[in-house]
Design a protein around this motif. Structure first.
Motif, PDB file in Angstrom:
ATOM      1  N   LYS A 145       0.827  -1.202   0.000  1.00  0.00           N
ATOM      2  CA  LYS A 145       0.000   0.000   0.000  1.00  0.00           C
ATOM      3  C   LYS A 145       0.863   1.255   0.000  1.00  0.00           C
ATOM      4  O   LYS A 145       0.563   2.224  -0.698  1.00  0.00           O
ATOM      5  CB  LYS A 145      -0.921  -0.003   1.221  1.00  0.00           C
ATOM      6  N   GLN A 146       1.958   1.238   0.744  1.00  0.00           N
ATOM      7  CA  GLN A 146       2.875   2.373   0.804  1.00  0.00           C
ATOM      8  C   GLN A 146       3.510   2.619  -0.565  1.00  0.00           C
ATOM      9  O   GLN A 146       3.587   3.760  -1.021  1.00  0.00           O
ATOM     10  CB  GLN A 146       3.948   2.104   1.856  1.00  0.00           C
ATOM     11  N   ASN A 147       3.934   1.562  -1.239  1.00  0.00           N
ATOM     12  CA  ASN A 147       4.544   1.702  -2.566  1.00  0.00           C
ATOM     13  C   ASN A 147       3.550   2.243  -3.586  1.00  0.00           C
ATOM     14  O   ASN A 147       3.903   3.092  -4.414  1.00  0.00           O
ATOM     15  CB  ASN A 147       5.116   0.368  -3.036  1.00  0.00           C
ATOM     16  N   ILE A 148       2.310   1.770  -3.534  1.00  0.00           N
ATOM     17  CA  ILE A 148       1.280   2.259  -4.454  1.00  0.00           C
ATOM     18  C   ILE A 148       1.015   3.741  -4.208  1.00  0.00           C
ATOM     19  O   ILE A 148       0.906   4.531  -5.147  1.00  0.00           O
ATOM     20  CB  ILE A 148      -0.015   1.431  -4.308  1.00  0.00           C
ATOM     21  N   SER A 149       0.926   4.111  -2.942  1.00  0.00           N
ATOM     22  CA  SER A 149       0.664   5.509  -2.600  1.00  0.00           C
ATOM     23  C   SER A 149       1.773   6.421  -3.093  1.00  0.00           C
ATOM     24  O   SER A 149       1.510   7.503  -3.627  1.00  0.00           O
ATOM     25  CB  SER A 149       0.518   5.677  -1.088  1.00  0.00           C
ATOM     26  N   ARG A 150       2.992   5.997  -2.930  1.00  0.00           N
ATOM     27  CA  ARG A 150       4.122   6.818  -3.368  1.00  0.00           C
ATOM     28  C   ARG A 150       4.177   6.916  -4.889  1.00  0.00           C
ATOM     29  O   ARG A 150       4.495   7.967  -5.438  1.00  0.00           O
ATOM     30  CB  ARG A 150       5.431   6.253  -2.840  1.00  0.00           C
ATOM     31  N   ALA A 151       3.870   5.832  -5.588  1.00  0.00           N
ATOM     32  CA  ALA A 151       3.943   5.829  -7.047  1.00  0.00           C
ATOM     33  C   ALA A 151       2.830   6.661  -7.675  1.00  0.00           C
ATOM     34  O   ALA A 151       3.057   7.373  -8.651  1.00  0.00           O
ATOM     35  CB  ALA A 151       3.874   4.395  -7.567  1.00  0.00           C
ATOM     36  N   THR A 152       1.615   6.587  -7.119  1.00  0.00           N
ATOM     37  CA  THR A 152       0.477   7.278  -7.718  1.00  0.00           C
ATOM     38  C   THR A 152       0.245   8.667  -7.147  1.00  0.00           C
ATOM     39  O   THR A 152      -0.391   9.495  -7.793  1.00  0.00           O
ATOM     40  CB  THR A 152      -0.812   6.460  -7.524  1.00  0.00           C
ATOM     41  N   GLY A 153       0.716   8.904  -5.929  1.00  0.00           N
ATOM     42  CA  GLY A 153       0.460  10.188  -5.283  1.00  0.00           C
ATOM     43  C   GLY A 153      -0.904  10.252  -4.614  1.00  0.00           C
ATOM     44  O   GLY A 153      -1.328  11.303  -4.158  1.00  0.00           O
ATOM     45  N   ILE A 154      -1.599   9.114  -4.565  1.00  0.00           N
ATOM     46  CA  ILE A 154      -2.918   9.054  -3.935  1.00  0.00           C
ATOM     47  C   ILE A 154      -2.786   8.274  -2.626  1.00  0.00           C
ATOM     48  O   ILE A 154      -2.383   7.115  -2.637  1.00  0.00           O
ATOM     49  CB  ILE A 154      -3.936   8.354  -4.849  1.00  0.00           C
ATOM     50  N   PRO A 155      -3.111   8.886  -1.497  1.00  0.00           N
ATOM     51  CA  PRO A 155      -2.985   8.188  -0.221  1.00  0.00           C
ATOM     52  C   PRO A 155      -4.001   7.056  -0.085  1.00  0.00           C
ATOM     53  O   PRO A 155      -5.101   7.129  -0.632  1.00  0.00           O
ATOM     54  CB  PRO A 155      -3.248   9.279   0.822  1.00  0.00           C
ATOM     55  N   MET A 156      -3.621   6.008   0.632  1.00  0.00           N
ATOM     56  CA  MET A 156      -4.489   4.851   0.828  1.00  0.00           C
ATOM     57  C   MET A 156      -5.241   4.905   2.160  1.00  0.00           C
ATOM     58  O   MET A 156      -6.141   4.113   2.385  1.00  0.00           O
ATOM     59  CB  MET A 156      -3.677   3.556   0.780  1.00  0.00           C
TER      60      MET A 156
END
Length: 53
Positions: free
Chosen positions: A20-31
Protein backbone atom coordinates in the motif's frame (compact mmCIF):
# COMPACT_ATOMS: atom_id res chain seq x y z
CA UNK A 1 -3.92 -10.64 28.55
CA UNK A 2 -1.51 -8.87 26.28
CA UNK A 3 2.19 -8.60 26.90
CA UNK A 4 3.18 -4.93 27.22
CA UNK A 5 5.26 -3.78 24.26
CA UNK A 6 4.44 -6.83 22.13
CA UNK A 7 2.00 -6.75 19.25
CA UNK A 8 1.42 -8.68 16.07
CA UNK A 9 0.03 -7.37 12.81
CA UNK A 10 -0.89 -9.87 10.10
CA UNK A 11 -0.89 -7.06 7.51
CA UNK A 12 2.74 -6.21 8.28
CA UNK A 13 3.67 -9.90 8.37
CA UNK A 14 2.22 -10.48 4.87
CA UNK A 15 3.61 -7.23 3.45
CA UNK A 16 0.25 -5.54 2.84
CA UNK A 17 1.44 -2.32 4.48
CA UNK A 18 4.51 -2.11 2.25
CA UNK A 19 2.49 -2.72 -0.93
CA UNK A 20 0.00 0.00 0.00
CA UNK A 21 2.87 2.37 0.80
CA UNK A 22 4.54 1.70 -2.57
CA UNK A 23 1.28 2.26 -4.45
CA UNK A 24 0.66 5.51 -2.60
CA UNK A 25 4.12 6.82 -3.37
CA UNK A 26 3.94 5.83 -7.05
CA UNK A 27 0.48 7.28 -7.72
CA UNK A 28 0.46 10.19 -5.28
CA UNK A 29 -2.92 9.05 -3.94
CA UNK A 30 -2.98 8.19 -0.22
CA UNK A 31 -4.49 4.85 0.83
CA UNK A 32 -5.55 5.92 4.32
CA UNK A 33 -8.94 7.44 5.03
CA UNK A 34 -7.49 10.51 6.70
CA UNK A 35 -5.00 11.00 3.88
CA UNK A 36 -7.72 10.82 1.23
CA UNK A 37 -9.91 13.24 3.19
CA UNK A 38 -7.05 15.70 3.50
CA UNK A 39 -6.19 15.48 -0.21
CA UNK A 40 -9.82 15.91 -1.29
CA UNK A 41 -10.33 18.78 1.17
CA UNK A 42 -7.25 20.60 -0.13
CA UNK A 43 -8.43 20.16 -3.73
CA UNK A 44 -11.87 21.56 -2.89
CA UNK A 45 -10.43 24.55 -1.06
CA UNK A 46 -8.05 25.28 -3.95
CA UNK A 47 -10.93 25.29 -6.43
CA UNK A 48 -13.00 27.59 -4.21
CA UNK A 49 -10.34 30.04 -3.10
CA UNK A 50 -7.58 29.49 -5.65
CA UNK A 51 -3.89 29.33 -4.79
CA UNK A 52 -3.31 32.09 -2.27
CA UNK A 53 0.07 32.55 -0.66
Amino acid sequence: MKIPGMSFSWKRALGVSKIKQNISRATGIPMTCSGMEKKIGNAVLKTIFGNRK
